[in-house]
Motif scaffolding. Sequence first.
Motif, PDB file in Angstrom:
ATOM      1  N   MET A   1       0.821  -1.202   0.000  1.00  0.00           N
ATOM      2  CA  MET A   1       0.000   0.000   0.000  1.00  0.00           C
ATOM      3  C   MET A   1       0.857   1.253   0.000  1.00  0.00           C
ATOM      4  SD  MET A   1      -3.357   0.235   2.373  1.00  0.00           S
ATOM      5  CE  MET A   1      -2.938   1.672   3.308  1.00  0.00           C
ATOM      6  N   LEU A   2       0.428   2.227  -0.757  1.00  0.00           N
ATOM      7  CA  LEU A   2       1.221   3.450  -0.901  1.00  0.00           C
ATOM      8  C   LEU A   2       1.477   4.130   0.453  1.00  0.00           C
ATOM      9  CD1 LEU A   2       2.570   5.296  -3.032  1.00  0.00           C
ATOM     10  CD2 LEU A   2       0.450   6.620  -3.064  1.00  0.00           C
ATOM     11  N   LEU A   3       0.432   4.240   1.265  1.00  0.00           N
ATOM     12  CA  LEU A   3       0.578   4.936   2.550  1.00  0.00           C
ATOM     13  C   LEU A   3       1.686   4.316   3.395  1.00  0.00           C
ATOM     14  CD1 LEU A   3      -0.366   7.007   4.693  1.00  0.00           C
ATOM     15  CD2 LEU A   3      -2.047   5.323   5.456  1.00  0.00           C
ATOM     16  N   SER A   4       1.692   3.005   3.480  1.00  0.00           N
ATOM     17  CA  SER A   4       2.704   2.323   4.286  1.00  0.00           C
ATOM     18  C   SER A   4       4.116   2.585   3.750  1.00  0.00           C
ATOM     19  CB  SER A   4       2.421   0.824   4.301  1.00  0.00           C
ATOM     20  OG  SER A   4       3.598   0.119   4.610  1.00  0.00           O
ATOM     21  N   ARG A   5       4.232   2.659   2.441  1.00  0.00           N
ATOM     22  CA  ARG A   5       5.573   2.837   1.856  1.00  0.00           C
ATOM     23  C   ARG A   5       6.073   4.269   1.983  1.00  0.00           C
ATOM     24  NH1 ARG A   5       5.490  -0.808  -3.591  1.00  0.00           N
ATOM     25  NH2 ARG A   5       7.705  -0.247  -3.578  1.00  0.00           N
ATOM     26  N   VAL A   6       5.165   5.232   1.826  1.00  0.00           N
ATOM     27  CA  VAL A   6       5.563   6.634   2.001  1.00  0.00           C
ATOM     28  C   VAL A   6       5.947   6.870   3.473  1.00  0.00           C
ATOM     29  CG1 VAL A   6       4.745   9.029   1.934  1.00  0.00           C
ATOM     30  CG2 VAL A   6       4.193   7.476   0.054  1.00  0.00           C
ATOM     31  N   ARG A   7       5.110   6.360   4.368  1.00  0.00           N
ATOM     32  CA  ARG A   7       5.425   6.481   5.790  1.00  0.00           C
ATOM     33  C   ARG A   7       6.684   5.703   6.147  1.00  0.00           C
ATOM     34  NH1 ARG A   7      -0.154   5.687   9.193  1.00  0.00           N
ATOM     35  NH2 ARG A   7      -0.365   7.882   9.769  1.00  0.00           N
ATOM     36  N   GLY A   8       6.810   4.526   5.557  1.00  0.00           N
ATOM     37  CA  GLY A   8       7.982   3.680   5.834  1.00  0.00           C
ATOM     38  C   GLY A   8       9.268   4.408   5.496  1.00  0.00           C
ATOM     39  N   SER A   9       9.262   5.100   4.375  1.00  0.00           N
ATOM     40  CA  SER A   9      10.454   5.839   3.954  1.00  0.00           C
ATOM     41  C   SER A   9      10.779   6.957   4.952  1.00  0.00           C
ATOM     42  CB  SER A   9      10.225   6.425   2.556  1.00  0.00           C
ATOM     43  OG  SER A   9      11.316   7.219   2.164  1.00  0.00           O
ATOM     44  N   LEU A  10       9.779   7.754   5.286  1.00  0.00           N
ATOM     45  CA  LEU A  10      10.015   8.897   6.178  1.00  0.00           C
ATOM     46  C   LEU A  10      10.396   8.435   7.588  1.00  0.00           C
ATOM     47  CD1 LEU A  10       7.028  11.242   5.136  1.00  0.00           C
ATOM     48  CD2 LEU A  10       9.414  11.366   4.373  1.00  0.00           C
ATOM     49  N   VAL A  11       9.702   7.411   8.079  1.00  0.00           N
ATOM     50  CA  VAL A  11       9.954   6.949   9.443  1.00  0.00           C
ATOM     51  C   VAL A  11      11.313   6.236   9.538  1.00  0.00           C
ATOM     52  CG1 VAL A  11       9.170   5.332  11.236  1.00  0.00           C
ATOM     53  CG2 VAL A  11       7.518   6.845  10.108  1.00  0.00           C
ATOM     54  N   ALA A  12      11.614   5.406   8.562  1.00  0.00           N
ATOM     55  CA  ALA A  12      12.916   4.711   8.574  1.00  0.00           C
ATOM     56  C   ALA A  12      14.045   5.743   8.540  1.00  0.00           C
ATOM     57  CB  ALA A  12      13.022   3.756   7.385  1.00  0.00           C
ATOM     58  N   ALA A  13      13.853   6.798   7.744  1.00  0.00           N
ATOM     59  CA  ALA A  13      14.884   7.842   7.659  1.00  0.00           C
ATOM     60  C   ALA A  13      15.100   8.513   9.018  1.00  0.00           C
ATOM     61  CB  ALA A  13      14.491   8.883   6.605  1.00  0.00           C
ATOM     62  N   VAL A  14      13.999   8.790   9.716  1.00  0.00           N
ATOM     63  CA  VAL A  14      14.118   9.447  11.027  1.00  0.00           C
ATOM     64  C   VAL A  14      14.827   8.533  12.031  1.00  0.00           C
ATOM     65  CG1 VAL A  14      12.844  10.347  13.017  1.00  0.00           C
ATOM     66  CG2 VAL A  14      12.075  10.917  10.716  1.00  0.00           C
ATOM     67  N   VAL A  15      14.404   7.283  12.126  1.00  0.00           N
ATOM     68  CA  VAL A  15      15.022   6.411  13.142  1.00  0.00           C
ATOM     69  C   VAL A  15      16.500   6.160  12.818  1.00  0.00           C
ATOM     70  CG1 VAL A  15      12.820   5.307  13.777  1.00  0.00           C
ATOM     71  CG2 VAL A  15      14.325   4.157  12.152  1.00  0.00           C
TER      72      VAL A  15
END
Length: 375
Positions: A1-15
């Motif tokens: 799902m697009l939402l999970s992947r967009v969030r995944g990118s931003l969140v993974a970058a932050v952590v």
Amino acid sequence: MLLSRVRGSLVAAVVADCIGAKFEFSRFVNIDKVLNAVKKLEQNRTTMKKKVAEGKKEKQGDVLSFTDDTAMARSIAASLIEHKDVNVRDIGARFAKEFEKEPSRGYGGSVITVLRALADQDLEDVFQPAREQFDGSGSYGNGGGMRIAPLGLFCHQLPLQELKEKTVSVTKLTHTHPYAIVGTLLESYAVHLALSLDNSKPLDTDNFLGQLLERLRPTEKEIYDQRRQMKSKEKNSGDESEEEGIEGLPYCNKVELIRDFLKRDVDSKEVRKKLGTKVTALDSIPTAVYCFLRGASQSIPGTEERGPVEQTIIYAISLGGDTDTVATMAAAISGAFYGLESVPQAWQESCEGVRDALLFGEKLTEIISAREVKS
Ligand code: R7I
Ligand code: MG
Ligand code: MG
Ligand code: MG
């Protein structure tokens, strides 16, 4: 799902930025040290949950802070959401405001001059301060690449030409050296490509590199040609400017090297030496691409039980050098392919800025989806 992947990118970058920050330029980093750090963080969460379950009050401590990498990425995300497009003046103003508010986020040594100049609302040419860096050659630090992921996501399904132009203009706010520009393009292309690929089957790393090179090769040539034309014009008009001596296509060469690295068991020493973990774009951004692909394809000793995003982040930090930045860029690509579910909950709960990243991800996805419906 697009939402999970967009969030995944931003969140993974932050952590990745938060976990990597502690190790930035520390002298002896290795897999075991990074693993110990993440295990400690995971244990702390478990202990805390237990206490909460027992009715004890939740302690706020133990949250890792993000650095300049995230501070600047957040500015880009927030501006894209507000304007639904790139507005360089607004992005520049946000960079300046963030820096003024929290100057101790670990910003690059020279970029702070630009950030101070960008605070001037009456600045006629927003690219001028960046152009003046390093006696007019512009910075080739990796600060363009470390923050660009939100734009790569925002440009989902837009033509590559648009992604290219928008990436170049956002980069030039602080970094005008062609190496910084091409490096940032490599990162935005990689994030954009990762988001577009089918993730229901394992990543074909060779295909990923092939597509990435297809995008990068003409771009790299074009950016250097433009620079040469500009410099020769300056020369003819009598402007004193040094020739930079850019030869060949160094970024494409490094991406080719990644292909070779993935075929064999390369040790960290060789990665550091040939790809680099420095603060300069050319010696860190291709490394981030390698860390993504390595986490996706090979088991990294001691991390076999962990998913690809975790492996990528742990491995990137273990290389040492500019750990927060290489890790955040690698994680942004990886998260765009694997999605939010692949970022451990304990990591998310331990890092500052994750909640905002989730919100930014939601709003960016709304913008992308609305655009899809229209076309
Ligand atoms: O690129 P930049 O935003 O720095 C990002 C890094 C990341 O690791 C962050 O996590 C943070 O720690 O900083 O900031 P710049 O100041 O533009 O560039 C960073 C450094 O690269 C400079 O301080 C220089 O040491 C070096 N550098 C250059 N050195 C010589 N000549 C960049 N451009 C040049 C150059 O043209
Ligand atoms: Mg940083
Ligand atoms: Mg620093
Ligand atoms: Mg850094």
